[in-house]
Design a protein around this motif. Sequence first.
Motif, PDB file in Angstrom:
ATOM      1  N   ASN A  51     -10.674  10.978  -1.606  1.00  0.00           N
ATOM      2  CA  ASN A  51     -10.732  10.009  -0.502  1.00  0.00           C
ATOM      3  C   ASN A  51     -12.012   9.180  -0.487  1.00  0.00           C
ATOM      4  OD1 ASN A  51      -8.191  10.759   0.691  1.00  0.00           O
ATOM      5  ND2 ASN A  51      -9.191  12.585   1.499  1.00  0.00           N
ATOM      6  N   GLN A  52     -12.695   9.089  -1.627  1.00  0.00           N
ATOM      7  CA  GLN A  52     -13.956   8.343  -1.674  1.00  0.00           C
ATOM      8  C   GLN A  52     -13.811   6.983  -2.357  1.00  0.00           C
ATOM      9  OE1 GLN A  52     -16.924   9.506  -0.115  1.00  0.00           O
ATOM     10  NE2 GLN A  52     -15.281  10.793   0.718  1.00  0.00           N
ATOM     11  N   GLY A  53     -12.591   6.548  -2.590  1.00  0.00           N
ATOM     12  CA  GLY A  53     -12.359   5.315  -3.336  1.00  0.00           C
ATOM     13  C   GLY A  53     -12.850   4.050  -2.667  1.00  0.00           C
ATOM     14  N   LEU A  54     -13.057   4.088  -1.353  1.00  0.00           N
ATOM     15  CA  LEU A  54     -13.542   2.902  -0.646  1.00  0.00           C
ATOM     16  C   LEU A  54     -15.057   2.763  -0.723  1.00  0.00           C
ATOM     17  CD1 LEU A  54     -11.317   2.907   2.570  1.00  0.00           C
ATOM     18  CD2 LEU A  54     -10.875   1.830   0.361  1.00  0.00           C
ATOM     19  N   VAL A  55     -15.729   3.846  -1.080  1.00  0.00           N
ATOM     20  CA  VAL A  55     -17.201   3.806  -1.106  1.00  0.00           C
ATOM     21  C   VAL A  55     -17.783   4.159  -2.469  1.00  0.00           C
ATOM     22  CG1 VAL A  55     -17.411   4.298   1.354  1.00  0.00           C
ATOM     23  CG2 VAL A  55     -17.345   6.203  -0.265  1.00  0.00           C
ATOM     24  N   GLN A 108     -16.970   3.311  -6.287  1.00  0.00           N
ATOM     25  CA  GLN A 108     -16.194   2.594  -7.292  1.00  0.00           C
ATOM     26  C   GLN A 108     -16.100   3.379  -8.589  1.00  0.00           C
ATOM     27  OE1 GLN A 108     -14.379  -0.061  -6.837  1.00  0.00           O
ATOM     28  NE2 GLN A 108     -13.725  -0.284  -8.976  1.00  0.00           N
ATOM     29  N   GLU A 109     -17.141   4.122  -8.926  1.00  0.00           N
ATOM     30  CA  GLU A 109     -17.130   4.898 -10.169  1.00  0.00           C
ATOM     31  C   GLU A 109     -16.043   5.977 -10.112  1.00  0.00           C
ATOM     32  OE1 GLU A 109     -17.913   8.145 -12.843  1.00  0.00           O
ATOM     33  OE2 GLU A 109     -18.280   8.272 -10.691  1.00  0.00           O
ATOM     34  N   ALA A 110     -15.922   6.626  -8.971  1.00  0.00           N
ATOM     35  CA  ALA A 110     -14.864   7.629  -8.807  1.00  0.00           C
ATOM     36  C   ALA A 110     -13.488   6.965  -8.842  1.00  0.00           C
ATOM     37  CB  ALA A 110     -15.060   8.379  -7.492  1.00  0.00           C
ATOM     38  N   GLU A 121     -12.619   4.329 -10.518  1.00  0.00           N
ATOM     39  CA  GLU A 121     -12.303   4.028 -11.911  1.00  0.00           C
ATOM     40  C   GLU A 121     -11.910   5.294 -12.670  1.00  0.00           C
ATOM     41  OE1 GLU A 121     -11.950   1.128 -13.266  1.00  0.00           O
ATOM     42  OE2 GLU A 121     -12.613  -0.021 -11.505  1.00  0.00           O
ATOM     43  N   ARG A 122     -12.599   6.393 -12.402  1.00  0.00           N
ATOM     44  CA  ARG A 122     -12.256   7.655 -13.070  1.00  0.00           C
ATOM     45  C   ARG A 122     -10.862   8.122 -12.669  1.00  0.00           C
ATOM     46  NH1 ARG A 122     -14.827  11.617 -11.249  1.00  0.00           N
ATOM     47  NH2 ARG A 122     -16.561  10.700 -10.091  1.00  0.00           N
ATOM     48  N   ASN A 123     -10.520   7.887 -11.421  1.00  0.00           N
ATOM     49  CA  ASN A 123      -9.188   8.211 -10.936  1.00  0.00           C
ATOM     50  C   ASN A 123      -8.120   7.520 -11.801  1.00  0.00           C
ATOM     51  OD1 ASN A 123      -7.673   7.985  -7.570  1.00  0.00           O
ATOM     52  ND2 ASN A 123      -6.824   8.669  -9.474  1.00  0.00           N
ATOM     53  N   ILE A 124      -8.328   6.253 -12.089  1.00  0.00           N
ATOM     54  CA  ILE A 124      -7.372   5.476 -12.884  1.00  0.00           C
ATOM     55  C   ILE A 124      -7.400   5.907 -14.351  1.00  0.00           C
ATOM     56  CG2 ILE A 124      -6.804   3.162 -13.728  1.00  0.00           C
ATOM     57  CD1 ILE A 124      -7.920   2.117 -11.001  1.00  0.00           C
ATOM     58  N   GLU A 125      -8.581   5.987 -14.924  1.00  0.00           N
ATOM     59  CA  GLU A 125      -8.700   6.305 -16.342  1.00  0.00           C
ATOM     60  C   GLU A 125      -8.231   7.718 -16.668  1.00  0.00           C
ATOM     61  OE1 GLU A 125      -9.357   4.329 -18.998  1.00  0.00           O
ATOM     62  OE2 GLU A 125      -9.042   2.844 -17.416  1.00  0.00           O
ATOM     63  N   THR A 183      -8.588   9.250  -5.029  1.00  0.00           N
ATOM     64  CA  THR A 183      -9.690   8.648  -4.290  1.00  0.00           C
ATOM     65  C   THR A 183      -9.235   7.838  -3.081  1.00  0.00           C
ATOM     66  OG1 THR A 183      -9.673   6.808  -5.862  1.00  0.00           O
ATOM     67  CG2 THR A 183     -11.261   8.577  -6.261  1.00  0.00           C
ATOM     68  N   LEU A 184      -7.921   7.700  -2.927  1.00  0.00           N
ATOM     69  CA  LEU A 184      -7.351   7.012  -1.758  1.00  0.00           C
ATOM     70  C   LEU A 184      -6.213   7.857  -1.203  1.00  0.00           C
ATOM     71  CD1 LEU A 184      -7.159   3.413  -3.289  1.00  0.00           C
ATOM     72  CD2 LEU A 184      -8.863   4.219  -1.644  1.00  0.00           C
ATOM     73  N   MET A 185      -6.428   9.157  -1.138  1.00  0.00           N
ATOM     74  CA  MET A 185      -5.315  10.072  -0.903  1.00  0.00           C
ATOM     75  C   MET A 185      -4.657   9.901   0.457  1.00  0.00           C
ATOM     76  SD  MET A 185      -5.093  14.155  -1.474  1.00  0.00           S
ATOM     77  CE  MET A 185      -5.212  13.914  -3.239  1.00  0.00           C
ATOM     78  N   LEU A 186      -5.445   9.913   1.520  1.00  0.00           N
ATOM     79  CA  LEU A 186      -4.866   9.831   2.854  1.00  0.00           C
ATOM     80  C   LEU A 186      -5.315   8.574   3.580  1.00  0.00           C
ATOM     81  CD1 LEU A 186      -5.137  13.539   4.041  1.00  0.00           C
ATOM     82  CD2 LEU A 186      -3.084  12.327   3.298  1.00  0.00           C
TER      83      LEU A 186
END
Length: 340
Positions: A34-38, A40-42, A44-48, A68-71
């Motif tokens: 849930n840290q995707g809004l703050v 960016q490195e996480a 990107e790792r989520n996608i890769e 990183t954008l779970m809920l």
Amino acid sequence: MTKRKRFEAFLANKSVDRVPIAFFHHFCGPKDMNQGLVNQEAFERNIEGHRRAREIFDPDVAKVMNDTLMLVPVDCSHVETAKDLRGVDPPAMDSVFVKKTIELTKRVRAIYEDSDIPVYGTSFSPYTVLRFSLSPKGMLGKGGDEEKFKRLMAEDPEAVSEALGKMGEFICCLNELMLKECGIDGIYLSVNNQCQIVPPKLHELYVAPHEKKIIDQANKRSKINLLHICGGPIGLPSTLELYKDYAVAGYNWAIEAEGIKLGEGKKILGGAPVFGGFRRTGIIDKGTREEVEKEVYQLLDECGQVGIMLGDDCTVPTDIDDNRLEWVRQAAICYAGKMG
């Protein structure tokens, strides 16, 4: 069979050349959830993570893991009474959360653009979103503040339902965007009522209608939407009977939490296609290849090969060696060959 034709046969309860395989795992650790809004490195790792995993094990079906954008971010910090829930609102459709969700979904979907496999977008029940939003930040990994939710439901179930309705409308709109603009094939909706935090009758009256509306809306764009009955981080049962009349194409549940095998669950759910079978951790991540193959054979002996897809309770461990998932697929191929 192609992967898609095999998957379509599974959903139609028809014979397959071998059962399809569906394993999903997170690509980020707890601190990045849930840290995707703050972070960016996480993000990107989520996608890769999807790309790296596919290089090792090319799946039969994929799901966008939105770690990183779970809920949905919902501010419930002011909620002390059920009446306060009437002032709770989801994000706007032009919010950063929605924009980042669309970006993540499109970029992950592109990783599989040269494959015929179905790719799913992850969605969560309004109940899950609200329950976790009511929890202190430190409790997010522990299943939510159950006592607070119980208290609010007992206080004024109509107020809870109104808040769930707002969350549900937002989730319907977000799912519509993912289905229309991101190229996904269906919605993978995660629900739970662990240990019946909401009693069955109240669930039927105040929770289920909002979940069913999400499914009905998604079904207007796709006929292959799936339901995941989550055991959650605390691994507690939800009771399959609560969901047997949901209009989904197939079901997955936490075998370990529910204590219900695939074949038995298929009967409870009226013969609907079901998938899973492996516990989240154990044989799948620690067993020898022979033990994994034996488990595949035992699972298929118990439930057969029609309307069955093998996978996990929810997600396999984040650090699993994805080569192990190929062991499952090869065992399923061998089993089908021996059964003729």
